[in-house]
Design a protein around this motif. Sequence first.
Motif, mmCIF file in Angstrom:
data_model
loop_
_atom_site.group_PDB
_atom_site.id
_atom_site.type_symbol
_atom_site.label_atom_id
_atom_site.label_comp_id
_atom_site.label_asym_id
_atom_site.label_seq_id
_atom_site.Cartn_x
_atom_site.Cartn_y
_atom_site.Cartn_z
ATOM 1 N N ARG A 66 -9.042 3.739 -5.840
ATOM 2 C CA ARG A 66 -8.013 4.668 -5.340
ATOM 3 C C ARG A 66 -6.679 4.410 -6.028
ATOM 4 N NH1 ARG A 66 -6.946 4.616 0.540
ATOM 5 N NH2 ARG A 66 -5.679 6.389 -0.084
ATOM 6 N N ASP A 75 -0.690 -8.209 -4.541
ATOM 7 C CA ASP A 75 -0.911 -8.527 -3.137
ATOM 8 C C ASP A 75 -1.542 -9.920 -3.021
ATOM 9 O OD1 ASP A 75 -1.284 -8.518 -0.463
ATOM 10 O OD2 ASP A 75 -2.640 -6.799 -0.396
ATOM 11 N N SER A 113 -6.102 6.038 -9.233
ATOM 12 C CA SER A 113 -6.234 7.494 -9.119
ATOM 13 C C SER A 113 -7.586 8.023 -9.599
ATOM 14 C CB SER A 113 -5.142 8.244 -9.898
ATOM 15 O OG SER A 113 -3.917 7.614 -9.823
ATOM 16 N N PRO A 160 -1.491 8.093 -4.609
ATOM 17 C CA PRO A 160 -1.696 7.109 -5.675
ATOM 18 C C PRO A 160 -1.111 7.598 -7.007
ATOM 19 C CG PRO A 160 -3.697 7.371 -4.399
ATOM 20 C CD PRO A 160 -2.730 8.427 -3.915
ATOM 21 N N GLN A 161 -0.397 6.733 -7.670
ATOM 22 C CA GLN A 161 0.291 7.108 -8.904
ATOM 23 C C GLN A 161 -0.499 6.620 -10.109
ATOM 24 O OE1 GLN A 161 3.759 8.524 -8.661
ATOM 25 N NE2 GLN A 161 2.686 8.878 -6.740
ATOM 26 N N ARG A 162 -0.414 7.374 -11.178
ATOM 27 C CA ARG A 162 -1.050 6.917 -12.403
ATOM 28 C C ARG A 162 -0.271 5.767 -13.016
ATOM 29 N NH1 ARG A 162 -3.961 10.908 -15.865
ATOM 30 N NH2 ARG A 162 -5.440 11.722 -14.377
ATOM 31 N N ASP A 182 0.830 -1.202 0.000
ATOM 32 C CA ASP A 182 0.000 0.000 0.000
ATOM 33 C C ASP A 182 0.869 1.259 0.000
ATOM 34 O OD1 ASP A 182 -2.208 -1.534 0.015
ATOM 35 O OD2 ASP A 182 -2.920 -0.975 2.013
ATOM 36 N N CYS A 235 2.314 1.805 -3.335
ATOM 37 C CA CYS A 235 1.244 2.231 -4.244
ATOM 38 C C CYS A 235 0.834 3.675 -3.973
ATOM 39 C CB CYS A 235 0.038 1.308 -4.091
ATOM 40 S SG CYS A 235 -1.210 1.505 -5.354
ATOM 41 N N GLY A 236 1.169 4.183 -2.796
ATOM 42 C CA GLY A 236 0.762 5.535 -2.444
ATOM 43 C C GLY A 236 -0.598 5.586 -1.780
ATOM 44 N N LEU A 237 -1.141 4.427 -1.418
ATOM 45 C CA LEU A 237 -2.446 4.398 -0.759
ATOM 46 C C LEU A 237 -2.324 4.749 0.720
ATOM 47 C CD1 LEU A 237 -3.927 1.142 -2.333
ATOM 48 C CD2 LEU A 237 -4.614 3.487 -2.823
ATOM 49 N N GLU A 259 -8.408 -10.482 -3.448
ATOM 50 C CA GLU A 259 -9.841 -10.668 -3.627
ATOM 51 C C GLU A 259 -10.214 -10.310 -5.065
ATOM 52 O OE1 GLU A 259 -8.665 -8.202 -1.577
ATOM 53 O OE2 GLU A 259 -8.439 -9.416 0.225
ATOM 54 N N ASP A 260 -11.375 -10.790 -5.442
ATOM 55 C CA ASP A 260 -11.899 -10.469 -6.759
ATOM 56 C C ASP A 260 -12.062 -8.948 -6.877
ATOM 57 O OD1 ASP A 260 -13.215 -10.328 -9.157
ATOM 58 O OD2 ASP A 260 -15.160 -10.926 -8.322
ATOM 59 N N SER A 261 -11.416 -8.358 -7.857
ATOM 60 C CA SER A 261 -11.524 -6.910 -8.017
ATOM 61 C C SER A 261 -12.147 -6.555 -9.364
ATOM 62 C CB SER A 261 -10.141 -6.259 -7.892
ATOM 63 O OG SER A 261 -9.302 -6.722 -8.925
ATOM 64 N N MET A 309 -2.059 -2.222 -9.351
ATOM 65 C CA MET A 309 -2.119 -3.185 -8.266
ATOM 66 C C MET A 309 -3.081 -4.315 -8.620
ATOM 67 S SD MET A 309 -2.107 -1.963 -4.403
ATOM 68 C CE MET A 309 -1.850 -3.009 -3.005
ATOM 69 N N GLY A 365 -8.702 1.143 -16.085
ATOM 70 C CA GLY A 365 -7.626 2.064 -15.715
ATOM 71 C C GLY A 365 -7.376 3.114 -16.787
ATOM 72 N N PHE A 383 -5.091 -7.470 -6.648
ATOM 73 C CA PHE A 383 -5.475 -7.814 -5.278
ATOM 74 C C PHE A 383 -5.746 -9.299 -5.120
ATOM 75 C CE2 PHE A 383 -6.771 -3.570 -6.388
ATOM 76 C CZ PHE A 383 -6.295 -2.804 -5.346
#
Lengths: 300, 258
Positions: B163, A197, B166, A112-114, A89, A92-94, A122-124, A118, A138, A120
């Motif tokens: 998040r 992650d 961004s 957070p960076q462009r 995190d 990632c900048g979170l 879990e299902d994202s 990331m 994205g 994860f």
Amino acid sequence: MIGRMTPEAYPESGRAASSPVDQPLVGTMDDTPVASGGANTVRLDGIAMTFASRGIVTRAIDDVTGEIPDGRFVSVVGPSGCGKSTLLDVVCGLQRPTAGSVSIGGDRVEGPQRDTAMVFQEDSTLHWRTVEQNVAFGLEILGVPRSERLRRARQMIKLVGLDGFEQHRPRQLSGGMKQRVAIARALVVEPRILLMDEPFGALDQQTRWLVGQELTRIWEETRNSVLFVTHDIQEAVLLSDEVWMMSRRPSHVKAKLAIELPRPRPAGTLSDPIFHEYTAKLWSLLRDELDSSPSGIGEQ
Amino acid sequence: MVTDLTGRHMRFVVVTTRVLVLAAFVLLLEVLTQSGSIDQTIMPPPSELPDSVWNTIQTTQFADDLVRTLSEVGLAVAIGAAAGVVLGVLSWRVPLFGQAVEPYLVTLYAVPTLVFYPILLAIMGLGSGPIVAITSVMVVVPVALNTMVGLRDVSPTLVKLSRSVSCTPRQMYWKVLFPAATPLVMAGLKLGVMYGIVGTIAMEFMLADRGLGFRIGNDYLNFAMLDMWTNIVIVIAFATLVVWLLGLVERRVRRDMV
């Protein structure tokens, strides 16, 4: 991945000192085995993370320093709850570290960076979107024009081996396929670093192994810098150029181990004695950590 | 479903059973009224109703009633849904506010809001005003609660994902949070529309000079039992149609959103 094997099953095989495992990489903090300073090199500089909740101060991360050179696949393993995900995190900048800093190619990470992406555990996937729209998410946020982002999404869908499923919705896919969608979604923005992650943590062993193989194949094409968090030592060795072993909380990098197995690494790698030496070494490091007493909770 | 009723054959059996139950009920009423077990001055035989319904729906009076009721329901649902969504988002975004407000919303579920009609009648006068006001409150409750729960149940991973790429706050709402919460908001809205119909027609009994509910009450006061039952059948048909349409929309949304 395949069944866990205890280090005992693979005693030191009496190899000569030429074995890469015996090279003195372990236990030092700063010796990065590859020349640094690439455009996308990620530097972690004295990262510390402290949480305060109801008057109890928890030092999660004590001092993590390290470098992920451009195009290198680095895995982080360590005892459960040692702050591996928190570290991700932070990169990632979170989350902002309590102390220390992260920089990518010399640019300090402040939020957070462009250009980081990331994946994860879990299902994202966004279940109301098609696979294609998920992968393009994205790019959409970055304001890439529609035709361009669909073109790039389709390309990436092909790369992760989901061609033919562009118009499917996540509920029509298996867990492994959903993770491939997530990987494609992350890679399509051409991130300077890919953060993962425990991406295969929710998959069954067979799927884990297959998607891991896929990831290796994809990575060998894209050569992104990767920071990969896992609790599976074999997975870490099989995928990585370098494995960082974290200590218990408050955690620091206890050891860094360069994995000098040749690539590509087919299924046969699993029976390579050098592979077993690496896993045995990491297991013994991990066991030392697990045996030592817990600390880092309730300290001021 | 517990048993597999998805097959075409089973579907046929289910629909047939449904129709048979209704037919048996109507037949029973027909027998009871024709035989005099139910006084025909209280309830006309169902066989007289189709003609009567057909004649009624061609009158301008019915058109006026329908327009009035529809616009009241429509307005109340629009106001209630908008306020409900805002209230739901606010309750989710500001947890303190949400915790403070939630008991009131839940209580409002049980409070027969209609009891406030005398006050509203005094304030707003006879007409659509108090009807729309009270019905709006009935619509707000399920929409607000479902919006709040829908947003609360959005997976933290999706929030983290947005998040990490961004997202601006606006992008996060419109591209992640609202779509993710839509199935539950939709269910709240469906409930809201049903409450809207019940509320409006019940209020029209007491507070209106026009509308489907008013017509039923008016027929009753004039001992026009055939007309009253005719309008009851029309209201039932109207409610059934709306529920069916909502089901279609909801299924469509679920198909795309879940």
